[in-house]
Scaffold this motif. Structure first.
Motif, mmCIF file in Angstrom:
data_model
loop_
_atom_site.group_PDB
_atom_site.id
_atom_site.type_symbol
_atom_site.label_atom_id
_atom_site.label_comp_id
_atom_site.label_asym_id
_atom_site.label_seq_id
_atom_site.Cartn_x
_atom_site.Cartn_y
_atom_site.Cartn_z
ATOM 1 N N ASN A 80 0.829 -1.206 0.000
ATOM 2 C CA ASN A 80 0.000 0.000 0.000
ATOM 3 C C ASN A 80 0.864 1.257 0.000
ATOM 4 O O ASN A 80 2.092 1.187 -0.110
ATOM 5 N N GLN A 81 0.231 2.408 0.144
ATOM 6 C CA GLN A 81 0.927 3.688 0.101
ATOM 7 C C GLN A 81 1.944 3.797 1.240
ATOM 8 O O GLN A 81 3.032 4.352 1.069
ATOM 9 N N GLN A 82 1.588 3.256 2.407
ATOM 10 C CA GLN A 82 2.501 3.312 3.560
ATOM 11 C C GLN A 82 3.778 2.526 3.271
ATOM 12 O O GLN A 82 4.882 2.999 3.540
ATOM 13 N N ASP A 83 3.607 1.338 2.712
ATOM 14 C CA ASP A 83 4.778 0.528 2.350
ATOM 15 C C ASP A 83 5.642 1.262 1.333
ATOM 16 O O ASP A 83 6.874 1.198 1.381
ATOM 17 N N PHE A 84 5.006 1.939 0.380
ATOM 18 C CA PHE A 84 5.768 2.620 -0.673
ATOM 19 C C PHE A 84 6.662 3.693 -0.039
ATOM 20 O O PHE A 84 7.813 3.869 -0.441
ATOM 21 N N PHE A 85 6.129 4.369 0.955
ATOM 22 C CA PHE A 85 6.932 5.379 1.667
ATOM 23 C C PHE A 85 8.073 4.707 2.440
ATOM 24 O O PHE A 85 9.244 5.034 2.274
ATOM 25 N N ASP A 86 7.718 3.725 3.250
ATOM 26 C CA ASP A 86 8.718 3.105 4.142
ATOM 27 C C ASP A 86 9.781 2.325 3.368
ATOM 28 O O ASP A 86 10.968 2.428 3.659
ATOM 29 N N TYR A 87 9.347 1.531 2.382
ATOM 30 C CA TYR A 87 10.293 0.683 1.651
ATOM 31 C C TYR A 87 11.256 1.537 0.813
ATOM 32 O O TYR A 87 12.404 1.152 0.582
ATOM 33 N N THR A 88 10.760 2.674 0.301
ATOM 34 C CA THR A 88 11.628 3.543 -0.495
ATOM 35 C C THR A 88 12.767 4.079 0.363
ATOM 36 O O THR A 88 13.936 4.024 -0.023
ATOM 37 N N LEU A 89 12.417 4.569 1.557
ATOM 38 C CA LEU A 89 13.464 5.056 2.472
ATOM 39 C C LEU A 89 14.398 3.919 2.866
ATOM 40 O O LEU A 89 15.626 4.063 2.852
ATOM 41 N N ALA A 90 13.812 2.767 3.196
ATOM 42 C CA ALA A 90 14.612 1.603 3.586
ATOM 43 C C ALA A 90 15.521 1.183 2.441
ATOM 44 O O ALA A 90 16.659 0.760 2.656
ATOM 45 N N GLY A 91 15.024 1.322 1.202
ATOM 46 C CA GLY A 91 15.773 0.917 0.019
ATOM 47 C C GLY A 91 17.149 1.567 -0.054
ATOM 48 O O GLY A 91 18.150 0.901 -0.338
ATOM 49 N N PHE A 92 17.208 2.866 0.236
ATOM 50 C CA PHE A 92 18.499 3.559 0.198
ATOM 51 C C PHE A 92 19.446 2.988 1.256
ATOM 52 O O PHE A 92 20.620 2.752 0.981
ATOM 53 N N ALA A 93 18.902 2.762 2.444
ATOM 54 C CA ALA A 93 19.747 2.263 3.541
ATOM 55 C C ALA A 93 20.281 0.865 3.227
ATOM 56 O O ALA A 93 21.460 0.573 3.460
ATOM 57 N N ILE A 94 19.415 0.010 2.653
ATOM 58 C CA ILE A 94 19.827 -1.374 2.340
ATOM 59 C C ILE A 94 20.854 -1.363 1.204
ATOM 60 O O ILE A 94 21.906 -1.997 1.290
ATOM 61 N N SER A 95 20.546 -0.621 0.161
ATOM 62 C CA SER A 95 21.342 -0.611 -1.068
ATOM 63 C C SER A 95 22.800 -0.228 -0.817
ATOM 64 O O SER A 95 23.715 -0.760 -1.444
ATOM 65 N N GLU A 96 23.028 0.704 0.111
ATOM 66 C CA GLU A 96 24.368 1.266 0.295
ATOM 67 C C GLU A 96 25.170 0.585 1.393
ATOM 68 O O GLU A 96 26.295 1.001 1.682
ATOM 69 N N LYS A 97 24.597 -0.460 2.025
ATOM 70 C CA LYS A 97 25.372 -1.192 3.034
ATOM 71 C C LYS A 97 26.556 -1.869 2.345
ATOM 72 O O LYS A 97 26.390 -2.445 1.257
#
Lengths: 384, 221
Positions: free
Chosen positions: A157-174
């Motif tokens: 849903n819209q909430q996931d889209f917000f949270d996962y997008t932010l999380a995406g940057f953190a995960i991607s750059e580890k």
């Protein structure tokens, strides 16, 4: 002036889990751009053709407001996805978005990102890709993403889209990960639709990308772009080229395995399980989870207990979690918004030899229609 | 409100079907209710079928996507019925028992004997009124047809409050940031240019909604 200079840097943990949140009644595309506003993004790359969403247009507004340092409009999806490859190699934080046919056009480039070990966030608004043409939600393109080497999260849903997008940057750059993260949602039903989204203050932002802490060096004057170009495997100069390419692919696979703990940490587990004790289970991802939640509610009204496993991360796939949650299951259905049933295939392959459950081959809708909860209920209790 | 209400809006591209849904959803949330809004259309062009779906409930809404089994159906243009410009045939497919229909039309829609009987069996009610005519006469532009339709909805149901809808309108046209698409943005500017000030736009839109009540007629099957 409100812009990125005046935002305060906080840890991803603080931004995602600790900072107080306020509610807004917004669309999925607005939720994505609100996440980007808080993500300390250096450059957004856009090719915003129909069928997409207003996401990249809204992110263009963020650039105008000063929340993003640069904005580049490419000539097509091959151009956009190539441009983001270059941007990511220089060590800056970057994102782009696409959907359906546009994603398919740029697929060659998308499949090259993981091998080049490019941290970036790629937002996907799923749309029909096959003929006869349609622009409605159908998530068949995720089948092509599954083997692309990208980390792939599927929001409900819209909430996931917000949270996962932010999380995406953190995960991607580890450092252990150093891979692109794709965050997908179903088009229209999430991107164009409004619902409540809880967000931390826009005065906060993620720390900047720390490109010197990643698995491969970025390009600067001391690290010229030679790491693959010099002695590229394509030259097949000697046996080492084969070994190198094989080892490189194994390393991407290993990076996926290492990413599990970070994906799990930043999106609260690879799966969510509702009614874990139930013997009749639904396994779903994306919008199909929402339809399943309503089916659960209706089943409960009928006096029947049904469980639900929401698969949040498709890559890495929640193998151990799914096996544990389905150990006692007797019947499993996998509602999906695509014709071939890629999640069904994943579930069968994962549970083979680990569960006695009968796994139904459906239900599925495709071509851009929603899934009636009645269809889920019918499939749940078909055998009775 | 004790139960969830599902509203399906069918109209033609350019009529503001999507905008009306966003305003209604926003009004519902202002009233403390839960709402989800889902637009649905093909390539964006004028007069092509466009639909949007609004769910309003006192408690959490789980499902998303199109509304296949609506309690209320709003038809923004007579061609939705006469030319079949909607995503379901007939236009009332899936209507729930005792459901309501609100149709924009100067005259009663032409329904076949089969359709009348089906609607009678459902104990449905069908109301019609000249929304586009009212929008032109009271609001000075046919672009206010969608607002007239919302006025009609408020006249036959109490799904949201007048205050909620007034605030939602102000948010939408009075500096709110949401725009559904670039095409909608262009329409917005066209609309705004017709009114000297935003406040006048809001007042005239409210006047359109208030003028609707007495013009509504009930169809007898």
């Amino acid at each position: 002036m409100a812009n990125t200079v005046n935002q305060r840097v906080v840890t991803p943990e603080h931004l995602l889990f600790e900072a107080p949140r306020t509610k807004a009644f917004i669309t999925g595309s607005e939720a994505a751009s609100e996440a980007v506003r808080r993500a300390n993004v250096d450059i957004a790359i856009a090719y915003p053709i129909t069928p997409q969403s207003e996401t990249m247009e809204r992110i263009g507004n963020l650039f105008a407001e000063g929340y993003i340092r640069d904005y580049y409009r490419a000539e097509d999806e091959v151009g956009a996805f190539s441009a983001i490859s270059g941007a990511s190699r220089t060590g800056v934080r970057c994102m782009t978005a696409s959907s359906g046919p546009g994603l398919m056009r740029g697929l060659e480039t998308i499949a090259s990102w993981p091998g080049h070990r490019l941290p970036l966030v790629f937002l996907i608004m799923c749309r029909v890709i096959n003929a006869p043409l349609s622009i409605q939600p159908d998530n068949l393109e995720l089948d092509y993403m599954l083997t692309s080497g990208n980390i792939l999260l599927h929001g409900e849903n819209q909430q996931d889209f917000f949270d996962y997008t932010l999380a995406g940057f953190a995960i991607s750059e580890k450092c252990e990960v150093t891979l692109p993260v794709a965050v997908a949602v179903d088009g229209f039903f999430v991107t164009h639709a409004r619902a409540w989204v809880e967000m931390p203050s826009a005065e906060l932002k993620l720390p900047p990308r720390d490109c010197y802490s990643e698995a491969v060096p970025m390009i600067d004057n001391e690290n010229p772009p030679v790491r693959i170009a010099r002695d590229a495997p394509i030259q097949k100069s000697n046996f080492i080229s084969y070994q190198m390419h094989a080892a490189w692919q194994q390393e991407i696979h290993a990076a996926h395995e290492r990413s599990r703990k970070w994906v799990s940490r930043y999106i609260n587990g690879l799966v969510e399980v509702v009614n874990p004790e139930a013997e009749t289970l639904i396994v779903a991802s994306g919008s199909a989870v929402s339809q399943s939640r309503e089916a659960l509610r209706q089943a409960e009204e009928m006096g029947k207990k049904v469980g639900l496993i929401k698969v949040k991360s498709l890559r890495p796939f929640p193998t151990a979690e799914l096996r544990a949650a389905c150990r006692h299951a007797k019947r499993i259905i996998v509602p999906e918004f695509n014709c071939p049933g890629w999640l069904n295939r994943e579930v069968r392959a994962t549970l083979y030899g680990h569960s006695e459950a009968k796994i139904a081959d459906g239900p599925r809708v495709y071509g851009g229609i929603t899934m009636p909860t009645e269809l889920i209920l019918e499939w749940l209790f078909k055998s009775e | 409100m004790t139960k969830k209400t599902s509203i399906r809006m069918s109209g033609l591209g350019g009529q503001g079907v999507v905008t009306a849904a966003h305003i209604l959803g926003s009004a519902a949330t202002r009233d403390g209710l839960v709402s989800t809004v889902t637009p649905f259309f093909g390539a964006e062009k004028r007069l092509a079928p466009a639909e949007s779906y609004v769910r309003v409930s006192p408690s959490r809404i789980y499902e998303r996507g199109e509304i296949l089994f609506p309690n209320v159906i709003m038809i923004f243009h007579p061609h939705v019925i006469s030319l079949g410009k909607c995503y379901t045939m007939p236009f009332f497919a899936g209507l729930q028992p005792s459901g309501l229909m609100l149709v924009n039309g100067d005259s009663a829609p032409e329904l076949s004997q089969d359709e009348r009987e089906a609607l009678k069996r459902l104990d449905a009610k069908l109301y019609y009124f000249p929304a586009t005519k009212l929008a032109l006469e009271v609001g000075g532009t046919d672009l206010a047809t969608n607002i007239a339709m919302l006025g009609g909805l408020l006249a036959i149901t109490h799904i949201v409050s007048w205050q909620g809808i007034t605030d939602a309108l102000a948010e939408r046209f009075g500096g709110g940031k949401f725009v559904a698409s670039a095409t909608t943005a262009a329409l917005d500017d066209a609309l705004k240019s017709k009114y000297e000030k935003v406040s006048q736009l809001l007042e005239q839109n409210m006047a359109v909604m208030q003028a609707v009540g007495p013009t509504i007629k009930e169809f007898t099957f």
